[in-house]
Design a protein around this motif. Structure first.
Motif, mmCIF file in Angstrom:
data_model
loop_
_atom_site.group_PDB
_atom_site.id
_atom_site.type_symbol
_atom_site.label_atom_id
_atom_site.label_comp_id
_atom_site.label_asym_id
_atom_site.label_seq_id
_atom_site.Cartn_x
_atom_site.Cartn_y
_atom_site.Cartn_z
ATOM 1 N N VAL A 26 3.336 -1.470 6.473
ATOM 2 C CA VAL A 26 4.514 -0.880 5.848
ATOM 3 C C VAL A 26 4.749 0.490 6.468
ATOM 4 O O VAL A 26 3.918 1.391 6.322
ATOM 5 C CB VAL A 26 4.356 -0.755 4.322
ATOM 6 C CG1 VAL A 26 5.594 -0.074 3.710
ATOM 7 C CG2 VAL A 26 4.146 -2.124 3.697
ATOM 8 N N ASN A 81 14.893 -3.347 5.464
ATOM 9 C CA ASN A 81 13.510 -2.953 5.195
ATOM 10 C C ASN A 81 12.476 -3.893 5.792
ATOM 11 O O ASN A 81 11.332 -3.925 5.343
ATOM 12 C CB ASN A 81 13.284 -2.806 3.691
ATOM 13 C CG ASN A 81 13.339 -4.130 2.962
ATOM 14 O OD1 ASN A 81 13.865 -5.115 3.469
ATOM 15 N ND2 ASN A 81 12.794 -4.154 1.761
ATOM 16 N N SER A 100 4.297 2.387 -2.324
ATOM 17 C CA SER A 100 4.031 1.103 -1.662
ATOM 18 C C SER A 100 2.562 0.739 -1.755
ATOM 19 O O SER A 100 2.204 -0.416 -2.031
ATOM 20 C CB SER A 100 4.461 1.174 -0.184
ATOM 21 O OG SER A 100 5.849 1.382 -0.060
ATOM 22 N N MET A 130 10.479 -3.498 -0.972
ATOM 23 C CA MET A 130 9.558 -3.980 0.056
ATOM 24 C C MET A 130 8.665 -5.071 -0.493
ATOM 25 O O MET A 130 8.479 -6.129 0.125
ATOM 26 C CB MET A 130 8.741 -2.801 0.584
ATOM 27 C CG MET A 130 7.652 -3.152 1.595
ATOM 28 S SD MET A 130 6.090 -3.711 0.847
ATOM 29 C CE MET A 130 5.644 -2.288 -0.134
ATOM 30 N N TYR A 178 7.184 -4.085 7.650
ATOM 31 C CA TYR A 178 8.183 -3.747 6.631
ATOM 32 C C TYR A 178 8.379 -2.233 6.597
ATOM 33 O O TYR A 178 7.567 -1.470 7.126
ATOM 34 C CB TYR A 178 7.723 -4.247 5.253
ATOM 35 C CG TYR A 178 7.586 -5.745 5.184
ATOM 36 C CD1 TYR A 178 8.603 -6.542 4.684
ATOM 37 C CD2 TYR A 178 6.415 -6.373 5.633
ATOM 38 C CE1 TYR A 178 8.478 -7.929 4.636
ATOM 39 C CE2 TYR A 178 6.282 -7.749 5.592
ATOM 40 C CZ TYR A 178 7.319 -8.520 5.095
ATOM 41 O OH TYR A 178 7.194 -9.887 5.051
#
Length: 574
Positions: free
Chosen positions: A339, A526, A57, A557, A535
């Motif tokens: 995230v 998500n 990510s 994501m 997220y």
């Protein structure tokens, strides 16, 4: 860190590079232009968790133009995919199967590189060896489809051609999953109303409602073949009688495509993704424990306004996270996007107030955490030619084994099926000369009360008993009677360690099980429904457990953040 596959860099050099990245002003870091700017200002993102999903990510967000800070509570990156060293042995502490190579290739392509550039991959032959409780001779699953067809035929007349048909169905299911399910955020189920899905709707319903074990039994009678085709359910945190037969697609990965291994172990994969994230400008901090996700209340009119799907009905917007460093000092990192790539149960129930939890404790009370595990790391004197790189040990009474793990009244199975990895068969660098590196995984109930492990037998009694039984079983079934006397390094890990060290829900080893109600769009989504800008990525959310799924979860994501509702992988490079 590594400069290139197989070229080590001193640990202190990697630390200096990471410190330099932290100290550089955000504006001085080189980034590709992308979706991370707003009104001429680069948007910022904080990633919670430095496992595979968190690192992926961070890399993708930085590539897309965000100022990214990743916070990992442990002293090293990797999460479950960690590493432990002692007396010249280096153990991968978690994932050890390199399947779905095209997923890794695609992820690296998003960042302008390739798996071939970043890793030194070897094809295993045999892909794995299977030992059966009630059969003296093991069975090898080879790297060649024709060889596996011949093996099936030798165990059950007619099974060879039935295997070809079974794998053709598996390939079709896998291709459809990649096109329509694995890379979808399921924001709108209308995206699945495609001719290739609708035309197979009856078949898909059958595959979703029929358990994998029943599906396999329709074509194969020999218990050994049924176990070979049913065991992928364990990779999914489930069992053959609970996993939907849609997951028969997994068998194509090992029986037809083959099994790979990154030389140097899976820590080289973590190092490669971390290296790429830092190259894109992400700051990776270890020893940083996130204590809260910070938010600001949204005005009521904005809650109802035309906003992105992730924010419709949201009560608050994310503003960053609070975290504590190794010295105990408190910090606040502001961010436009957060995230959560750590365990979703921990993030939702511990880092958010009840009013802002999309998945409160009552949600988890109705869900299945998948299995726990007792892990055993063994340094063994002398060679073990009896074992392949991957070896599976299957008990005769599978139903009893799985009922002990997943039933209403759980207990440690006895005897227990087990998985054994001996990477030194392929890569001698993970053990001293004349020694073998052996990793044992015994699935057990997801119950932290079973205890924690330790070094040299110092773990809690139940964990050490499971380890002793597994060593004895390995020695007897594989024909290594002096195995116990040859052990020079021993460490165990139990469900209590997964809970304490990784905040794993119920001490689970993999993540929520892939049952029907915890797969595809029925799995945790998500994005938060309560907090705009929050997220999720990782094994707790879509698409599921395993390293390939964690890479895909990072991409999903980013797609959701971009407002991309397509079901296919993103175009490369990003």
């Amino acid at each position: 860190m590594r400069q290139a596959a197989g070229t080590p860099v001193p640990a202190e050099a990697g630390s200096r590079d990471r410190a330099a990245a932290r100290d550089r002003p955000a504006a001085s870091r080189d980034r590709a232009p992308g979706g991370g700017s707003r009104g001429g200002r680069r948007r910022s993102a904080v990633v919670v968790g430095g496992g595979m999903a968190g690192l992926a990510s961070a890399a993708l967000l930085a590539r897309d133009g965000y100022d990214v800070e990743l916070l990992e509570q442990r002293d090293a990156l990797g999460g479950r995919a960690g590493s432990w060293e002692r007396d010249g042995f280096r153990f991968d502490t978690g994932p050890s199967w390199y399947l779905m190579p095209e997923v890794f290739d695609h992820f690296f392509s998003l960042l302008g590189t390739s798996a071939a550039e970043q890793l030194d991959l070897a094809r295993l032959d045999p892909g794995y060896r299977v030992f059966f409780e009630d059969h003296a001779e093991p069975v090898d699953v080879r790297a060649d489809l024709d060889a596996n067809v011949a093996m099936f035929e030798s165990l059950e007349p007619g099974a060879g051609e039935r295997l070809r048909a079974y794998l053709a169905s598996a390939r079709e299911a896998y291709d459809l999953a990649v096109r329509r399910f694995l890379y979808s955020s399921f924001e709108s189920l209308t995206t699945l109303a495609r001719p290739d899905v609708l035309g197979r709707s009856r078949r898909l319903v059958e595959l979703l409602l029929r358990p994998l074990g029943s599906h396999v039994a329709r074509s194969f009678a020999d218990p050994r073949l049924r176990q070979i085709l049913g065991y992928p359910a364990v990779f999914l945190g489930s069992s053959p009688d609970r996993a939907p037969s849609m997951y028969h697609l997994m068998s194509h990965l090992d029986l037809a495509d083959g099994v790979l291994y990154p030389q140097g172990g899976f820590t080289t994969l973590i190092e490669a993704v971390a290296r790429l994230a830092e190259r894109e400008g992400a700051v990776l901090r270890t020893g940083a424990t996130v204590t809260a996700v910070t938010t600001a209340e949204l005005p009521a009119r904005r809650r109802r306004g035309p906003r992105r799907a992730a924010a419709r009905g949201a009560r608050a917007r994310v503003t960053g996270v609070r975290w504590r460093d190794a010295s105990g000092a408190e910090h606040l990192s502001e961010a436009d996007v957060v995230v959560g790539a750590a365990d979703l149960h921990h993030l939702e129930t511990e880092l958010l107030p009840p009013a802002l939890q999309t998945y409160p404790q009552r949600y988890w009370d109705r869900r299945d955490p998948g299995p726990g595990a007792v892990l055993v790391y063994l340094g063994v004197r002398g060679e073990l030619p009896e074992l392949a790189h991957h070896s599976l040990f299957f008990t005769a009474d599978w139903e009893k084994n799985f009922a002990a793990i997943f039933g209403a009244e759980t207990r440690v199975p006895d005897p227990a099926s087990a998985y054994v990895c001996t990477p030194s068969r392929t890569n001698p660098s993970v053990a001293p000369p004349g020694h073998e590196n052996v990793f044992v995984l015994v699935p057990v109930p997801a119950d932290p009360g079973l205890g924690r492990g330790g070094v040299d037998g110092a773990g809690d009694p139940t964990v050490e008993r499971v380890a002793d039984a597994a060593i004895g079983q390995l020695a007897a079934w594989a024909g290594v009677p002096d195995l116990r006397e040859r052990i020079v390094v021993r460490r165990t890990v139990g469900p209590g360690d997964f809970a304490a060290d990784l905040n794993a829900w119920s001490g689970g080893a993999l993540g929520p099980a892939h049952t029907l109600r915890q797969s595809a769009f029925l799995r945790g989504r998500n994005a938060s429904r309560r907090v705009a800008g929050l997220y999720y990525a990782g094994s707790s959310t879509i698409p599921g457990v395993g390293l390939p799924m964690c890479l895909i979860s990072a991409e999903i994501m980013l797609k959701r953040l971009r407002g991309d509702r397509t079901t296919e992988p993103m175009a490369v490079p990003l």
